[in-house]
Design an enzyme around this catalytic site. Structure first.
Site, mmCIF file in Angstrom:
data_model
loop_
_atom_site.group_PDB
_atom_site.id
_atom_site.type_symbol
_atom_site.label_atom_id
_atom_site.label_comp_id
_atom_site.label_asym_id
_atom_site.label_seq_id
_atom_site.Cartn_x
_atom_site.Cartn_y
_atom_site.Cartn_z
ATOM 1 N N LYS A 116 -21.995 -27.367 -0.272
ATOM 2 C CA LYS A 116 -20.863 -27.086 0.626
ATOM 3 C C LYS A 116 -19.871 -28.244 0.679
ATOM 4 O O LYS A 116 -18.657 -28.028 0.824
ATOM 5 C CB LYS A 116 -21.367 -26.751 2.032
ATOM 6 C CG LYS A 116 -22.356 -25.583 2.080
ATOM 7 C CD LYS A 116 -21.842 -24.334 1.379
ATOM 8 C CE LYS A 116 -22.946 -23.314 1.149
ATOM 9 N NZ LYS A 116 -22.557 -22.269 0.181
ATOM 10 N N GLU A 199 -18.281 -30.548 11.001
ATOM 11 C CA GLU A 199 -16.988 -29.846 11.062
ATOM 12 C C GLU A 199 -16.611 -29.662 12.523
ATOM 13 O O GLU A 199 -17.485 -29.522 13.380
ATOM 14 C CB GLU A 199 -17.083 -28.452 10.401
ATOM 15 C CG GLU A 199 -16.949 -28.464 8.898
ATOM 16 C CD GLU A 199 -16.890 -27.055 8.305
ATOM 17 O OE1 GLU A 199 -16.898 -26.076 9.075
ATOM 18 O OE2 GLU A 199 -16.841 -26.964 7.066
ATOM 19 N N HIS A 234 -25.484 -13.507 11.495
ATOM 20 C CA HIS A 234 -25.038 -13.712 10.108
ATOM 21 C C HIS A 234 -25.325 -12.508 9.217
ATOM 22 O O HIS A 234 -25.267 -12.596 7.991
ATOM 23 C CB HIS A 234 -25.635 -15.002 9.525
ATOM 24 C CG HIS A 234 -25.410 -16.180 10.425
ATOM 25 N ND1 HIS A 234 -24.156 -16.617 10.747
ATOM 26 C CD2 HIS A 234 -26.269 -16.960 11.121
ATOM 27 C CE1 HIS A 234 -24.260 -17.642 11.590
ATOM 28 N NE2 HIS A 234 -25.530 -17.857 11.834
ATOM 29 N N ARG A 291 -20.445 -14.208 -6.345
ATOM 30 C CA ARG A 291 -21.128 -12.980 -6.742
ATOM 31 C C ARG A 291 -20.314 -11.771 -6.278
ATOM 32 O O ARG A 291 -19.348 -11.921 -5.528
ATOM 33 C CB ARG A 291 -22.495 -12.917 -6.048
ATOM 34 C CG ARG A 291 -22.343 -12.988 -4.536
ATOM 35 C CD ARG A 291 -23.552 -12.531 -3.755
ATOM 36 N NE ARG A 291 -23.192 -12.323 -2.363
ATOM 37 C CZ ARG A 291 -23.201 -13.243 -1.417
ATOM 38 N NH1 ARG A 291 -23.583 -14.475 -1.696
ATOM 39 N NH2 ARG A 291 -22.835 -12.948 -0.185
HETATM 40 C C1 MV4 Z 1 -18.298 -22.242 11.399
HETATM 41 C C2 MV4 Z 1 -17.984 -21.577 12.598
HETATM 42 C C3 MV4 Z 1 -17.088 -22.184 13.443
HETATM 43 N N1 MV4 Z 1 -16.546 -23.364 13.122
HETATM 44 N N2 MV4 Z 1 -17.712 -23.415 11.123
HETATM 45 C C4 MV4 Z 1 -21.828 -19.324 10.079
HETATM 46 C C5 MV4 Z 1 -22.539 -19.215 8.790
HETATM 47 C C6 MV4 Z 1 -22.022 -20.285 7.924
HETATM 48 N N3 MV4 Z 1 -21.843 -19.808 6.605
HETATM 49 C C7 MV4 Z 1 -20.746 -20.727 8.552
HETATM 50 N N4 MV4 Z 1 -20.724 -20.177 9.865
HETATM 51 C C8 MV4 Z 1 -19.803 -20.575 10.794
HETATM 52 N N5 MV4 Z 1 -19.162 -21.737 10.526
HETATM 53 C C9 MV4 Z 1 -16.853 -23.965 11.962
HETATM 54 N N6 MV4 Z 1 -16.327 -25.138 11.674
HETATM 55 C C10 MV4 Z 1 -18.594 -20.362 12.858
HETATM 56 C C11 MV4 Z 1 -19.514 -19.856 11.957
HETATM 57 C C12 MV4 Z 1 -20.088 -18.588 12.308
HETATM 58 C C13 MV4 Z 1 -19.782 -17.450 11.559
HETATM 59 C C14 MV4 Z 1 -18.993 -17.498 10.419
HETATM 60 C C15 MV4 Z 1 -18.710 -16.373 9.693
HETATM 61 C C16 MV4 Z 1 -19.240 -15.154 10.102
HETATM 62 C C17 MV4 Z 1 -20.030 -15.081 11.205
HETATM 63 C C18 MV4 Z 1 -20.331 -16.225 11.949
HETATM 64 C C19 MV4 Z 1 -21.133 -16.137 13.077
HETATM 65 C C20 MV4 Z 1 -21.425 -17.254 13.793
HETATM 66 C C21 MV4 Z 1 -20.900 -18.490 13.383
#
Ligand code: MV4
Length: 507
Positions: A116, A199, A234, A291
């Site tokens: 990442k 972040e 998720h 993908r």
């Molecule tokens: C975040 C975020 C808020 N702020 N990053 C969740 C899974 C991972 N791939 C990244 N995720 C998130 N990153 C920052 N800086 C909120 C999430 C997140 C989220 C992101 C996409 C789809 C659903 C989610 C559900 C909860 C938190």
């Protein structure tokens, strides 16, 4: 063009890829575990290879075994689908080293995006906005100073991460050390790598992703966005395109950023750029999925592009058959994931046997299913029964069509499905207003309280018809004999009305 493709997957996506191969006149080889000996993807393929017991580690994740099967059957390419080996850079490299084509990006591009922090660095260099953050040091004191600089709340994330594992929200400086320790423990356990980075927390974001495609001749395009904010833990539940949040101007800027990202890493084939979009409509790169995605059909619906055929053509060296200006979004598409889970009981998997499924049929309705009557949903794999996809003229039209389709989707058997839950979400004022953010489902506990499982009158009519079929003794496939051997010509696999439960599911 390829002569024969091995499909290194199972369920609906294996069936989806088989379809594309059949339409293109390409022979197919399926692989299957003990749990899938009688599965639809096995019955539909030209040949099938048993690769081990049900646990994925012992079957669908065995790259060497699958590559060997491809060689033995004279395949010239492997399609990995999604999940399993699809984002395994070493597998992609091994396929290429064996002289076969991996239908997806090069291993090197997957590696950049899989880490990442290297993805963030590559995106920043390409001019793609990233969430303000810190990834220079692993020392607690440096991280604390950086967090003060970023401003609380911050999010601790795993460098090798994905799927929210190893993620910790930190509201206050005093909590940081403890959060770092527990995030490192979880990351080490999940990924074998305890590296973390910080972040800024983006609160109440929309999750919007862009479909991208690049060929081996220097052409790259995006195929617009998918709004994926309706999710739980998720796990996406409902996806739609266009996103109600974007206007043409923001869509254009994000699409350009997505294409810049693709070019920056020399990416080829299908990919997805995930973004968070905040209340001020600022967007930030989150991660890239290297993908085909589960929700690809909604993009197919509004663009008219068959993404799986395009993956195959691009992997075979053909140039993209269109440029960016040839592409547009027509209508509004929604996908619902039909899961065997009990929304009224903490969304626990509610697995068992599907006796009969009667799929909704009509203009603008598509069902991608890997499961048919007589099949078992087991705990070994994802409990997704099918994807229901609709295309309407407007968003409201698409929602109405989806509600219709959900009312006319009958799944009889030992499974409990999330169909009543999906109907509640689609009818909710916040969803109807296009205001759903990633915390929408969790913020509405009353959605998860007991929901009636009783079918409406139209369902009842289907149920009676299905029971009538059962009483005629034709619905339960034999446990031995032709169907058990995966004979594609078995009458149990016919979809011409011999069986009420249409086994073919498709577009
Ligand atoms: C975040 C975020 C808020 N702020 N990053 C969740 C899974 C991972 N791939 C990244 N995720 C998130 N990153 C920052 N800086 C909120 C999430 C997140 C989220 C992101 C996409 C789809 C659903 C989610 C559900 C909860 C938190």
């Amino acid at each position: 063009m390829f002569q024969k493709i091995l499909i290194a997957n199972r369920g609906e996506i294996a069936v989806r890829i088989l379809r594309a191969c059949q339409e293109m006149g390409i022979a197919t080889v399926a692989v299957y575990s003990d749990a899938d000996a009688r599965a639809l993807h096995v019955a539909l393929a030209d040949a099938a290879v048993h690769i081990g017991p049900p646990p994925p580690r012992e079957s669908y994740l065995r790259g060497e075994r699958i590559l060997q099967a491809a060689r033995e059957h004279g395949c010239d390419a492997i399609h990995p689908g999604y999940g399993f080996l699809s984002e395994n850079a070493d597998f992609a490299d091994a396929v290429a080293a064996a002289g076969l084509t991996f239908i997806g990006p090069r291993g090197a591009a997957m590696r950049v995006m899989g880490v990442k922090t290297s993805a963030r660095a590559a995106m920043q260099a390409a001019g793609v906005p990233i969430v303000p953050g810190y990834q220079a040091s692993q020392a607690d004191d440096d991280l604390l100073a950086a967090a003060q600089e970023i401003g609380f709340p911050v999010l601790v994330k795993a460098t090798a991460g994905g799927g929210g594992k190893g993620m910790r929200i930190v509201q206050h400086p005093d909590e940081l050390r403890h959060a770092l320790a527990s995030a490192r423990r979880e990351a080490l356990n999940a990924f074998g790598d305890e590296h973390i980075y910080l972040e800024k927390l983006i609160e109440h974001p929309h999750h919007i992703e862009f479909q991208v495609f690049a060929d081996h001749h220097g052409h790259a395009v995006h195929l617009f966005e998918r709004e994926c904010s309706v999710q739980r833990r998720h796990q996406k539940i409902i996806e739609e395109t266009p996103s109600p949040l974007l206007d043409a101007e923001l869509r254009g800027r994000m699409g350009e950023a997505a294409v810049a990202a693709v070019r920056a890493v020399g990416y080829t084939n299908a990919g997805t750029l995930e973004f968070l979009v905040d209340a001020q409509r600022a967007y930030y790169f989150l991660e890239m999925n290297t993908r085909l995605q589960v929700e690809h059909p909604i993009t197919e619906a509004v663009t008219g592009v068959d993404l799986v055929k395009l993956q195959i053509r691009v992997a075979a060296g053909e140039p993209l058959p269109f440029t960016q200006t040839d592409l547009s979004q027509r209508g509004h598409a929604i996908e619902c994931r039909i899961y065997a889970e009990d929304a009224a009981n903490g969304f626990l998997p509610a697995i068992g046997k599907v006796l009969t499924a009667v799929e909704p049929v009509g203009p603008g309705v598509r069902v991608d299913a890997g499961v048919t009557g007589g099949d078992e949903i087991t705990l070994h794999y994802d409990p997704m029964i099918a994807k229901l996809i609709v295309l309407g003229e407007t968003r409201r039209d698409a929602i109405d069509k989806m509600l219709w389709a959900l009312r006319h989707y009958v799944i009889l058997g030992d499974v409990i499905t999330n169909i009543p839950f999906l109907r509640k979400v689609l009818s909710h004022p916040r969803f109807l207003a296009g205001d759903a953010t990633t915390d929408f489902v969790d913020s509405l506990p009353h959605l998860q309280s007991p929901i009636s499982q009783s079918p409406n009158p139209p369902d009842l009519a289907f149920a009676i018809a299905a029971i009538a079929e059962l009483l005629q003794g034709s619905a339960a496939p034999p446990t031995t004999g032709a169907a058990a051997d995966g004979d594609p010509f078995s009458p149990w696999r016919q979809s011409d009305g011999f069986r009420l439960g249409n086994a073919t599911g498709g577009a």
